[in-house]
Design an enzyme around this catalytic site. Structure first.
Site, mmCIF file in Angstrom:
data_model
loop_
_atom_site.group_PDB
_atom_site.id
_atom_site.type_symbol
_atom_site.label_atom_id
_atom_site.label_comp_id
_atom_site.label_asym_id
_atom_site.label_seq_id
_atom_site.Cartn_x
_atom_site.Cartn_y
_atom_site.Cartn_z
ATOM 1 N N LYS A 216 0.851 -1.194 0.000
ATOM 2 C CA LYS A 216 0.000 0.000 0.000
ATOM 3 C C LYS A 216 0.884 1.241 0.000
ATOM 4 C CE LYS A 216 -4.333 0.520 2.335
ATOM 5 N NZ LYS A 216 -5.019 0.398 3.623
HETATM 6 C C1 E4P Z 1 -8.487 1.020 3.543
HETATM 7 O O1 E4P Z 1 -7.594 0.387 3.065
HETATM 8 C C2 E4P Z 1 -8.378 1.835 4.759
HETATM 9 O O2 E4P Z 1 -7.613 1.127 5.679
HETATM 10 C C3 E4P Z 1 -9.700 2.106 5.422
HETATM 11 O O3 E4P Z 1 -10.778 1.719 4.628
HETATM 12 C C4 E4P Z 1 -9.803 3.478 5.983
HETATM 13 O O4 E4P Z 1 -11.055 3.622 6.594
HETATM 14 P P1 E4P Z 1 -11.393 4.767 7.649
HETATM 15 O O5 E4P Z 1 -11.685 6.016 6.899
HETATM 16 O O6 E4P Z 1 -12.611 4.254 8.353
HETATM 17 O O7 E4P Z 1 -10.207 4.898 8.549
#
Ligand code: E4P
Length: 218
Positions: free
Chosen positions: A83
């Site tokens: 990522k």
């Molecule tokens: C995705 O890869 C992220 O980790 C996640 O969906 C972020 O979500 P949030 O906005 O609830 O922190």
């Protein structure tokens, strides 16, 4: 649409693993858990729990260091997806890693143009944070819809991944918008599988079955 679990807790991941296609996590989710002795221990534990793709965020911020960190992780964990936050360093790293056959997940996407640049850089997944967009009064689902269209228009290999999902309606909306993947927190998956009429129907069936047995019908 593929369903990934958005979490870091090993017990939760094990519980949902039979019904999910992959996992995404991030440093904030990992930091909430007490069961890891550090970031690398977290990666080792989480990645081993599922066969499908597991997206793990790298900690480096400049392109060269991102590439080094990603190569090291990918050499240890074959199902890891690296990522990488969008931005010039990120696009550079995505492009080079893609050329080397390492899968990347372009994260922290909040606009269609960011998604377009990440798709051009060859990212395997384009993570659009719809809940965080909604929080600011913008329409997160429309960013997913437009990105899906652009991916189709130009035949990009990237899959659109709807992230930051807050409720079952988000899942329905991104599925209708053609998102390839939704990464969903466990609570929302639970809500998706429930309906009061299902509970009521089951109660009626079970009672009828008991009554039928009492009548000695069988
Ligand atoms: C995705 O890869 C992220 O980790 C996640 O969906 C972020 O979500 P949030 O906005 O609830 O922190």
């Amino acid at each position: 649409m593929k369903i990934f679990l958005d979490h870091a807790n090993p017990d939760i991941i094990k519980k949902y693993s039979p019904i999910i296609d992959g996992v995404t996590t991030n440093p904030s989710l990992i930091a909430k858990e007490q069961c890891f002795s550090g970031y690398h221990d977290a990666i080792k534990q989480i990645v081993s729990l599922v066969d499908g793709p597991v997206s793990i965020e790298i900690l480096s911020t400049d392109a060269a260091a991102m590439i080094r960190e990603a190569e090291e992780l990918a050499s240890i964990y074959p199902n890891i997806v690296i990522k990488i936050p969008v931005g010039l360093d990120g696009f550079h790293a995505m492009k080079e890693l893609t050329q080397k056959g390492i899968r990347t997940n372009a994260t922290l996407i909040f606009s269609v143009n960011q998604a377009l640049l990440a798709a051009k850089a060859g990212a395997s997944y384009l993570s659009i944070f719809i809940g965080r967009l909604d929080d600011t009064g913008q329409d997160g689902v429309s960013v997913v819809r437009d990105t899906v269209q652009i991916v189709k228009n130009f035949g990009f290999q990237s899959e659109v991944l709807a992230a930051s999902i807050r409720h079952p309606l988000h899942v329905l909306q991104v599925a209708l918008a053609g998102s390839h993947v939704a990464t969903i927190p466990p609570g929302v998956i639970d809500q998706m599988g429930k309906h009061p009429l299902t509970d009521k129907g089951l109660e009626i069936f079970l009672n009828d079955w008991k009554n039928a047995e009492k009548c000695d019908n069988f």
